[in-house]
Design a protein around this motif. Structure first.
Motif, short mmCIF file in Angstrom:
data_model
loop_
_atom_site.label_atom_id
_atom_site.label_comp_id
_atom_site.label_asym_id
_atom_site.label_seq_id
_atom_site.Cartn_x
_atom_site.Cartn_y
_atom_site.Cartn_z
N TYR A 154 -18.53 7.62 14.02
CA TYR A 154 -17.78 8.90 13.17
C TYR A 154 -18.65 8.74 11.76
O TYR A 154 -19.07 7.74 11.44
CB TYR A 154 -16.31 8.55 12.67
CG TYR A 154 -15.61 8.80 13.93
CD1 TYR A 154 -14.85 10.07 14.05
CD2 TYR A 154 -15.41 8.13 15.10
CE1 TYR A 154 -13.89 10.30 15.16
CE2 TYR A 154 -14.76 8.38 16.28
CZ TYR A 154 -13.92 9.67 16.27
OH TYR A 154 -13.13 9.55 17.43
N ASN A 155 -18.85 9.79 11.15
CA ASN A 155 -19.73 10.07 9.85
C ASN A 155 -18.53 9.87 8.51
O ASN A 155 -17.39 9.49 8.90
CB ASN A 155 -20.29 11.34 9.70
CG ASN A 155 -19.60 12.34 9.85
OD1 ASN A 155 -18.08 12.50 9.35
ND2 ASN A 155 -20.04 13.91 10.16
N LYS A 156 -19.30 10.07 7.50
CA LYS A 156 -18.21 9.56 6.09
C LYS A 156 -17.19 10.67 6.17
O LYS A 156 -16.07 10.57 5.41
CB LYS A 156 -19.15 9.50 5.26
CG LYS A 156 -19.83 11.00 4.85
CD LYS A 156 -20.57 10.75 3.38
CE LYS A 156 -21.24 12.07 3.06
NZ LYS A 156 -22.07 12.33 1.99
N ASN A 157 -17.26 11.93 6.79
CA ASN A 157 -16.40 12.90 6.88
C ASN A 157 -15.23 12.84 7.82
O ASN A 157 -14.63 13.73 8.26
CB ASN A 157 -16.91 14.38 6.99
CG ASN A 157 -17.93 14.53 5.86
OD1 ASN A 157 -17.63 14.08 4.51
ND2 ASN A 157 -19.03 15.27 5.87
N LEU A 158 -15.39 11.84 8.78
CA LEU A 158 -14.46 11.46 9.72
C LEU A 158 -14.59 12.24 11.02
O LEU A 158 -13.71 12.46 11.64
CB LEU A 158 -12.98 11.36 9.28
CG LEU A 158 -12.57 10.43 8.13
CD1 LEU A 158 -11.25 10.53 7.77
CD2 LEU A 158 -12.95 9.10 8.33
N LYS A 159 -15.79 12.81 11.05
CA LYS A 159 -16.15 13.57 12.26
C LYS A 159 -16.86 12.86 13.29
O LYS A 159 -17.96 11.79 12.80
CB LYS A 159 -16.85 14.79 11.72
CG LYS A 159 -16.43 15.73 10.82
CD LYS A 159 -15.25 16.55 11.63
CE LYS A 159 -14.50 17.31 10.65
NZ LYS A 159 -13.12 17.46 10.57
N LEU A 160 -16.54 13.15 14.62
CA LEU A 160 -17.24 12.25 15.64
C LEU A 160 -18.98 12.75 15.75
O LEU A 160 -19.12 14.01 15.74
CB LEU A 160 -16.64 12.46 16.99
CG LEU A 160 -17.11 11.93 18.33
CD1 LEU A 160 -17.10 10.22 18.06
CD2 LEU A 160 -16.52 12.42 19.57
N ILE A 161 -19.62 11.94 15.77
CA ILE A 161 -21.20 12.07 15.71
C ILE A 161 -21.41 12.37 17.16
O ILE A 161 -21.21 11.43 18.20
CB ILE A 161 -21.82 11.02 15.45
CG1 ILE A 161 -21.65 10.65 13.92
CG2 ILE A 161 -23.43 11.13 15.56
CD1 ILE A 161 -22.37 9.50 13.28
N LYS A 162 -22.07 13.41 17.66
CA LYS A 162 -22.23 13.82 19.12
C LYS A 162 -23.75 13.82 19.30
O LYS A 162 -24.54 14.04 18.46
CB LYS A 162 -21.63 15.10 19.61
CG LYS A 162 -20.25 14.95 19.48
CD LYS A 162 -19.39 16.02 19.83
CE LYS A 162 -18.00 16.12 19.61
NZ LYS A 162 -17.35 17.19 20.43
#
Length: 162
Positions: A154-162
């Motif tokens: 996950y990135n710093k914005n708490l979004k899954l990196i796809k």
């Protein structure tokens, strides 16, 4: 004797396949029903030419621990903040005590300077390294017994990196 040899081989093969299928079933169950926990990553970025692109993962909750004061195997007890990010509470050898709002993650300390919590490496498609350089968290699913499986970064914005 020949008859028994093939029977023993067949029995061992059946047991091996049963064990393999049971472990796959348990991992699938963990993926479906496990609690998502985000573990802050500590800085690391080695890559392997022999194995393809990958990141070695080190988690912030396993940093600066005196491994002489904890057992070789046990549980890292964490609490989740509002965003679902794990904050270390303590390390303990047994499942209990466990207070309300605390979760177990199994660990092992293979030597005096490392503590392994969950997956320690993340493999990705060759040429995708730049995308995963932005990873700030490892997303793991955990069960009530402290078993864990890495589901992504996950990135710093708490979004899954796809």
């Amino acid at each position: 004797m020949k008859k028994y040899k093939w029977l023993i081989i067949l029995l061992n093969l059946t047991l091996l396949l049963a064990y393999f299928n049971w472990s796959v079933f348990k991992k699938e169950e963990l993926l479906k029903d496990g609690q998502l926990v985000l573990l802050k990553l500590a800085p690391v970025d080695p890559r392997s030419l022999m194995q393809g692109d990958y990141m070695t993962l080190r988690y912030d909750i396993s940093e600066n621990i005196d491994t002489k004061k904890i057992s070789k195997r046990g549980y890292c007890i964490v609490k989740l903040n509002k965003q679902g990010v794990a904050e270390k509470v303590r390390y303990q050898k047994e499942v209990t005590p466990l207070n309300s709002g605390e979760y177990l993650i199994q660990y092992n300390a293979p030597d005096s300077w490392n503590i392994n919590i969950g997956a320690e490496s993340y493999f990705f498609e060759e040429g995708q390294a730049e995308k995963f350089d932005k990873a700030a968290y490892g997303g793991v699913k955990i069960d009530k017994n402290g078993n864990s499986i890495l589901i992504g970064l996950y990135n710093k914005n708490l979004k899954l990196i796809k």
